[in-house]
Design an enzyme around this catalytic site. Structure first.
Site, mmCIF file in Angstrom:
data_model
loop_
_atom_site.group_PDB
_atom_site.id
_atom_site.type_symbol
_atom_site.label_atom_id
_atom_site.label_comp_id
_atom_site.label_asym_id
_atom_site.label_seq_id
_atom_site.Cartn_x
_atom_site.Cartn_y
_atom_site.Cartn_z
ATOM 1 C CG ASP A 204 -1.826 1.075 1.440
ATOM 2 O OD1 ASP A 204 -2.838 1.049 0.736
ATOM 3 O OD2 ASP A 204 -1.576 1.966 2.269
ATOM 4 C CD GLU A 246 -2.570 2.395 -3.177
ATOM 5 O OE1 GLU A 246 -3.622 3.022 -3.346
ATOM 6 O OE2 GLU A 246 -1.936 2.467 -2.108
HETATM 7 C C1 GLC Z 1 -4.466 3.088 -0.021
HETATM 8 C C2 GLC Z 1 -5.760 2.318 0.101
HETATM 9 C C3 GLC Z 1 -6.820 3.181 0.698
HETATM 10 C C4 GLC Z 1 -6.336 3.704 2.044
HETATM 11 C C5 GLC Z 1 -4.989 4.411 1.901
HETATM 12 C C6 GLC Z 1 -4.389 4.729 3.233
HETATM 13 O O1 GLC Z 1 -4.566 4.119 -0.943
HETATM 14 O O2 GLC Z 1 -6.146 1.817 -1.156
HETATM 15 O O3 GLC Z 1 -8.027 2.490 0.845
HETATM 16 O O4 GLC Z 1 -7.276 4.580 2.578
HETATM 17 O O5 GLC Z 1 -4.063 3.581 1.230
HETATM 18 O O6 GLC Z 1 -3.901 3.567 3.843
#
Ligand code: GLC
Ligand code: CA
Length: 546
Positions: A204, A246
């Site tokens: 993430d 991500e």
């Molecule tokens: C990522 C996740 C999201 C979350 C963010 C903070 O972007 O996809 O859902 O709120 O991280 O952890």
């Protein structure tokens, strides 16, 4: 069906994103859990997916639905026990389904004991695990991500009387990756899950690990160094496992996340996704061809992951201001549908529940270069509930049947973690797995079919892409090629019938075999290959020399 042992398994995968709590409640407390999900693995196997990606299931105050982690090596008690997770993992593996879990490296919950210690006093040994300052002046060049809730990336801590750094909600303090103890601890956490047998991590928010004054604090070389170190350890100790990034960034900034096959195996293609919606609305292939032309080559073992929707808002960070306005006008007429820089709606409502457009978008998802990800519920065309706050409107309980609580839970309806979708069009009496399973022409059955066709060849997961540019710009056409195999994909982005002439001269003498029905189309000759296409229609052809 055992797991396929190919180290590049992720290239051929079809991933299904699901949140444990949304899927199936086995003990009647109104919250989905591991045993519940395990009971539905047959369903997922029948759908044809080969991997599940689970949203965070760790102990958490759930102020960001679990992305605010309070303990990295345990599971949230409402979802079950660690033993339940193990069972789920084993059952998935027995079915040839891999399990991708979430790893939030960038930040913890403010309820995590590490932060509790760090904030307890300025000289606590844990202090340096987070990023502190006496003022709010630092890192001014850094954008705010959660624009609708946060006004600064610094938050005041009344206990230790100083500011701490956070890129997301203020209850999610960023860890300090300059501290070697943090890096070591986070590797230990990953090792814990890898030893248990998880196949991959979605890492993430990776662009934000390290901060440096005078930069925008994203994609810094120091961040890449840390990520490469993690990859090295994975390769050494857990070969065959996968890391998915991500990183919501432009293609040029995304490319370094693959490194020299020494960083991530996969990364989401964030810029492509909104442009698929744009191309559809404009009835023009340009947004799609343009962004893919700007997308750099990636190393052979690396792979894009493609998606139409996920658990977050449909993000419009990677588009220009003009494009964003267009997307808002076209897809989020009401302001309540907007969140931060995005649109908090599901696939079916975004496409006005138009079956032809839903099929076309899925057709592109499954045939453009990369590994497709399906967001739970989108395979039956579930709707959303924009009266729920934040992104919760796209995280409502899975609709299994028209019965009690849609078959999701035997709890009293008031106890469900979130209300079911009830409206006449998308409500569970109308949209559910049971009825779609029984109907040969349902979206669910169609999704099973397209997944099966996609899996019948490696060309979509592994092949090269070459665009054709027919004069009719409403048609998006491309060749996918892998060794001797070739597939031709032709998409009509328009709401009206179209004719298109394709230059297939170099395949002269080949026949085209339509892949869904295995029917033979005319042989390629000297003339341009003429196809007529209904509104939003698409074709997948195998090219065969006979
Ligand atoms: C990522 C996740 C999201 C979350 C963010 C903070 O972007 O996809 O859902 O709120 O991280 O952890
Ligand atoms: Ca439960």
């Amino acid at each position: 069906m055992p797991l396929n042992r190919d180290a590049l398994w992720y290239k051929d995968a079809i991933i299904y994103e699901v949140h444990v709590r949304t899927f199936n409640d086995s003990n009647g407390d109104g919250i989905g859990d591991f045993p519940g999900l395990e009971q539905k693995l047959d369903y997922l196997q029948e759908l044809g997916i080969t991997a599940i990606w689970l949203m965070p299931f760790f102990p958490s105050p759930l102020r960001d639905d679990g992305y605010d982690i309070a303990d990295y090596t345990a599971v949230h008690s409402s979802y079950g026990t660690l033993e339940d997770f193990r069972k789920l993992l084993d059952s998935a593996h027995e079915r040839g389904i891999r399990v991708i879990i979430e790893m939030v490296l960038n930040h913890t919950s403010d309820q995590h004991p590490w932060f509790q210690e760090a904030r307890s006093s300025q000289n606590n040994p844990r202090r340096d695990w987070y990023v502190w300052s006496d003022t709010e002046a630092g890192y001014k060049g850094t954008r705010i991500i959660f624009l609708d809730t946060e006004t600064s990336n610094w938050a005041w801590d009344p206990i230790s009387k100083s500011y701490y750094w956070h890129r997301f909600f203020s209850h999610q303090p960023d860890l300090n990756y300059d501290n070697p103890a943090v890096r070591e601890q986070m590797w230990n956490v990953m090792k814990f899950w890898l030893e248990m047998g998880v196949d991959a991590f979605r890492l993430d928010a990776v662009p934000y690990l390290v901060e440096r004054e005078g930069t925008n604090c994203e994609n810094l070389p120091e961040t890449h160094t840390i990520l490469k170190e993690l990859r090295r350890k994975i390769d050494e100790q857990f070969p065959g496992r996968m890391l998915l990034a991500e990183a919501n960034q432009w293609p040029a900034d995304l490319r370094p996340y693959f490194g020299d096959e020494d960083e991530f195996h996969m990364a989401f293609h964030f810029p492509l996704m909104p442009r698929m919606f744009m191309g559809l609305k404009l009835e023009d292939r340009k947004p799609i061809t343009e962004i893919l032309q700007q997308t750099p080559e990636i190393p052979p073992s690396c792979q894009w992951s493609l998606f139409l929707r996920n658990h977050d808002e449909l993000t419009l960070e990677m588009v220009t201001d003009m494009e964003r306005d267009y997307m808002y006008d076209m897809y989020a007429e009401s302001k309540t549908m907007r969140l931060n820089l995005g649109i908090r709606r599901r696939l079916a409502p975004l496409l006005n529940n138009d079956r032809r457009r839903i099929e076309l978008m899925n057709g592109m998802l499954m045939s453009l270069p990369g590994t497709p990800i399906i967001y739970y519920g989108d395979e039956i065309g579930m709707g959303d509930n924009i009266s729920l706050g934040d992104r919760n409107g796209v995280r409502t309980p899975m609709q299994w049947s028209g019965g009690w609580n849609s078959g999701f839970s035997i709890a009293e309806p008031e106890r469900l973690y979130a209300p079911l979708i009830q409206d006449p069009v998308y409500g569970y009496p109308a949209v559910n797995v049971l009825s779609q399973r029984e109907s040969e022409h349902s979206l669910l059955r169609w999704m099973q079919r397209i997944i099966a066709v996609r899996r019948s060849t490696a060309v979509f997961g592994r092949g090269a892409i070459e665009f054709l540019y027919p004069a009719n710009h409403r048609i998006l056409a491309y060749l996918r090629r892998l060794g001797k195999e070739a597939a031709l994909v032709v998409n009509n982005l328009s709401s009206t019938a179209q004719a298109v002439e394709l230059d297939l001269r170099r395949y002269k003498g080949n026949i085209l075999i339509e892949m869904f029905g295995n029917n033979i189309f005319p042989r390629v000759g000297d003339l341009p290959y003429l196809l007529t296409m209904g509104p939003y229609q698409f074709y997948w052809f195998r090219l065969r020399r006979v």
